[in-house]
Design an enzyme around this catalytic site. Sequence first.
Site, PDB file in Angstrom:
ATOM      1  N   CYS A  80       0.826  -1.205  -0.172  1.00 29.79           N
ATOM      2  CA  CYS A  80      -0.010   0.109   0.060  1.00 29.79           C
ATOM      3  C   CYS A  80       1.019   1.138   0.062  1.00 29.79           C
ATOM      4  O   CYS A  80       1.570   1.482  -0.900  1.00 29.79           O
ATOM      5  CB  CYS A  80      -0.911   0.107   1.335  1.00 29.79           C
ATOM      6  SG  CYS A  80      -2.334   1.181   0.859  1.00 29.79           S
ATOM      7  N   HIS A 180      -3.678  -4.444   0.028  1.00 30.97           N
ATOM      8  CA  HIS A 180      -3.142  -4.900   1.571  1.00 30.97           C
ATOM      9  C   HIS A 180      -2.872  -6.418   1.531  1.00 30.97           C
ATOM     10  O   HIS A 180      -4.054  -7.187   1.731  1.00 30.97           O
ATOM     11  CB  HIS A 180      -4.172  -4.605   2.547  1.00 30.97           C
ATOM     12  CG  HIS A 180      -4.034  -3.116   2.725  1.00 30.97           C
ATOM     13  ND1 HIS A 180      -3.088  -2.543   3.399  1.00 30.97           N
ATOM     14  CD2 HIS A 180      -4.887  -1.997   2.242  1.00 30.97           C
ATOM     15  CE1 HIS A 180      -3.387  -1.075   3.246  1.00 30.97           C
ATOM     16  NE2 HIS A 180      -4.453  -0.808   2.953  1.00 30.97           N
ATOM     17  N   GLU A 182      -1.562  -8.098   3.576  1.00 32.85           N
ATOM     18  CA  GLU A 182      -1.900  -8.666   5.221  1.00 32.85           C
ATOM     19  C   GLU A 182      -3.363  -8.966   5.362  1.00 32.85           C
ATOM     20  O   GLU A 182      -3.605  -9.537   6.435  1.00 32.85           O
ATOM     21  CB  GLU A 182      -1.089  -7.841   6.178  1.00 32.85           C
ATOM     22  CG  GLU A 182      -1.848  -6.556   6.124  1.00 32.85           C
ATOM     23  CD  GLU A 182      -1.501  -5.429   5.180  1.00 32.85           C
ATOM     24  OE1 GLU A 182      -2.007  -4.071   5.260  1.00 32.85           O
ATOM     25  OE2 GLU A 182      -0.802  -5.574   4.244  1.00 32.85           O
TER      26      GLU A 182
END
Length: 198
Positions: A80, A180, A182
Amino acid sequence: MIKPEISIIKYNAGNIMSVIIALERIGATYELTDDPEKIQNANKIIFPGVGEAGSAMKSLKETGLDKLIPGLKQPFLGTCVGMQLLCDYSEESDTECLGVFNVPILKFPKELGLKIPQTGWNDIYDIQSSICRDVKEHSYVYYNHSFYAPLSEFTVAKTDYVLEYSAMLQKDNFYACQFHSEISGEVGQQIFKNFLEL
């Protein structure tokens, strides 16, 4: 003492806990640090980010990481804002960035009519990165951003929202995701696993 597998760069950007949870889920060892010496000596590095480019770059300059990061040689993953800061320049706060990728970061054009920021799930395609092994074409990942990297020689995956742009960039040891990873479910987890195996 065994070095942690990954150094997570600590700076003025959010979403660190999501990265930590994702790494713990796959059993990776990590250290959260802004110490240039520890980062220099890390096996692998993750550069996460949620926030504003100008204040994030200010934080990196205060610790000298703006000078260190572009010269690192170990596998490096930006996500990001972490990806955007690896580029030359961002229209967000008229910010000079780290210059790893010779690419500008531009603001989505409002006149094309879609909601900005892009928030939610979108697919990635034309996937060419080694950290996307076993990630299928048109897999869905999670985005939350108002600025984007245009297509370039460094583009290794694409997304279409308002226009077609770089979902991922890669150059030498530097890998970067606009989404993202994650919090992108099984797809993001696979990307982290592949990154650990580089």
